[in-house]
Design an enzyme around this catalytic site. Structure first.
Site, mmCIF file in Angstrom:
data_model
loop_
_atom_site.group_PDB
_atom_site.id
_atom_site.type_symbol
_atom_site.label_atom_id
_atom_site.label_comp_id
_atom_site.label_asym_id
_atom_site.label_seq_id
_atom_site.Cartn_x
_atom_site.Cartn_y
_atom_site.Cartn_z
ATOM 1 N N LYS A 104 31.999 48.392 31.685
ATOM 2 C CA LYS A 104 31.913 47.227 30.667
ATOM 3 C C LYS A 104 30.764 47.286 29.978
ATOM 4 C CE LYS A 104 32.950 42.847 32.987
ATOM 5 N NZ LYS A 104 34.660 42.832 32.751
HETATM 6 C C1 LIG Z 1 37.998 44.708 28.807
HETATM 7 C C2 LIG Z 1 38.373 44.078 30.201
HETATM 8 N N1 LIG Z 1 38.978 44.386 31.292
HETATM 9 C C3 LIG Z 1 39.382 44.148 32.431
HETATM 10 C C4 LIG Z 1 38.418 43.454 33.017
HETATM 11 C C5 LIG Z 1 38.782 42.573 34.776
HETATM 12 O O1 LIG Z 1 38.543 43.112 35.609
HETATM 13 P P1 LIG Z 1 37.713 42.325 36.534
HETATM 14 O O2 LIG Z 1 39.054 41.754 37.291
HETATM 15 O O3 LIG Z 1 37.145 43.369 37.551
HETATM 16 O O4 LIG Z 1 37.366 40.749 36.503
HETATM 17 C C6 LIG Z 1 37.631 43.000 32.857
HETATM 18 C C7 LIG Z 1 36.559 41.659 32.724
HETATM 19 O O5 LIG Z 1 36.374 41.509 34.081
HETATM 20 C C8 LIG Z 1 37.018 43.258 31.348
HETATM 21 O O6 LIG Z 1 36.117 43.056 29.948
#
Ligand SMILES: Cc1ncc(COP(=O)(O)O)c(C=O)c1O
Length: 319
Positions: A161
């Site tokens: 991220k």
């Molecule tokens: C681009 C992106 N994809 C997927 C997710 C989902 O990830 P997670 O389930 O770890 O929150 C996120 C953020 O939460 C994201 O910013």
């Protein structure tokens, strides 16, 4: 969703101490502000009324991912995942939160000077705020494939991220909303379905649950991992991680997004075409219910995912 501006008196973790949000400010020349050199996380906490406790969801896993991914930018986050979870719990306590919350850890290159070359000056902060639903539409979302392509691993790794990479998500969300969709769907440069702008994507086809693999430029979501586990354990579903073609979106039975903020969000329309029957499908509905129960402390088998804030338990993978 447009979250409210948080109360400036909220106690946050900044420069290794607890301070009011109003005092947690950075210099305009900060490397991360100019060049996007930060790595953030998003962690939810759910307040369980009957147990009168707030449960942080998979805090240990989020902090482990954060530390590892910060390493891609060679940003150091000295505390252990357990210590980071303990700070987050303490923030909830100091603010007396008795609602659902969202925690936003941010690690960044902190030097305030001009010049792209990174140095070893790193900092991190953690902010926790009250938080409700990300999408208002409970009847199912309208999603659309956008013209922007998902960042490639060899350009800016999407598995982390990384702050700067979210320009990609901002452009996609803006296009999707202006085109009348609730959320964007990204394709990779080679044309496969990657994910949403802020969430992962699952498809149901012929009784199987299918989601793109980590090598299709997705963020390796923790909610995605939770859903795979719930689908296999609680529904005995076959789960496949494989590339998805765009037109499969138009002929599949069900589609849904997953993510910390979006939770499990069924999609009923994609590119102005109905998904399946055009209503929330049975697999999506069941997984949404299972996810809600597991993350609110109502499923004993998944209490291991939760860190209770008020029960005085230690941080991390507390039982
Ligand atoms: C681009 C992106 N994809 C997927 C997710 C989902 O990830 P997670 O389930 O770890 O929150 C996120 C953020 O939460 C994201 O910013």
């Amino acid at each position: 969703m447009m979250a409210d501006t948080p109360d400036p008196n909220t106690i946050v973790w900044f420069n290794n101490q607890f301070v009011p949000l109003a005092q947690a400010n950075v210099n305009i020349l900060t490397h991360a502000l100019n060049y996007g050199t930060g790595v953030f996380e998003g962690i939810r906490g759910y307040f369980n009324e009957s147990q009168q406790d707030l449960f942080l969801v998979r805090a240990h896993d989020h902090y482990e991912r954060w530390k590892r991914n910060a390493g891609i930018l060679r940003i150091q986050i000295p505390p252990s995942p357990e210590e980071l979870a303990a700070i987050t719990i303490e923030l909830c306590r100091r603010n007396g939160f008795r609602s659902h919350v969202y925690a936003r850890p941010l690690a960044y290159k902190s030097s305030a000077r001009i010049g792209v070359a990174p140095d070893a000056n790193d900092a991190f902060s953690i902010v926790v705020v009250p938080f409700g639903d990300y999408f208002e539409n409970k009847e199912g979302l309208r999603a659309g494939v956008v013209s922007w392509r998902r960042v490639e691993d060899n350009a800016i790794p999407g598995r982390a991220k990384i702050c700067g990479a979210y320009v990609n998500s901002v452009l996609a969300t803006d296009e999707a909303r202006r085109n009348g969709h609730d959320e964007a769907i990204f394709l990779t440069e080679s044309g496969h379905v990657a994910e949403g702008a802020t969430c992962n994507l699952f498809m149901v086809r012929a009784g199987r649950l299918i989601t793109p693999p980590g090598t299709d430029n997705i963020l390796e979501g923790i909610t995605r991992a939770s859903i795979i586990e719930l689908a296999r354990n609680e529904m005995k579903l076959e789960v496949q991680e494989r590339s998805i073609g765009r037109s499969e979106l138009y002929v599949c039975d069900e589609l849904f997004f997953t993510g910390t903020a979006v939770e499990v969000a069924p999609i009923v329309e994609v590119d102005h075409r109905s998904v399946g029957s055009g209503a929330v499908g049975p697999v999506s509905a069941r997984l949404r219910a299972l996810y809600n129960d597991a993350t609110r402390g109502r499923m004993p088998a998944y209490i291991r995912w939760l860190s209770p804030v008020y029960r005085g338990a230690a941080a991390g993978k507390a039982a």
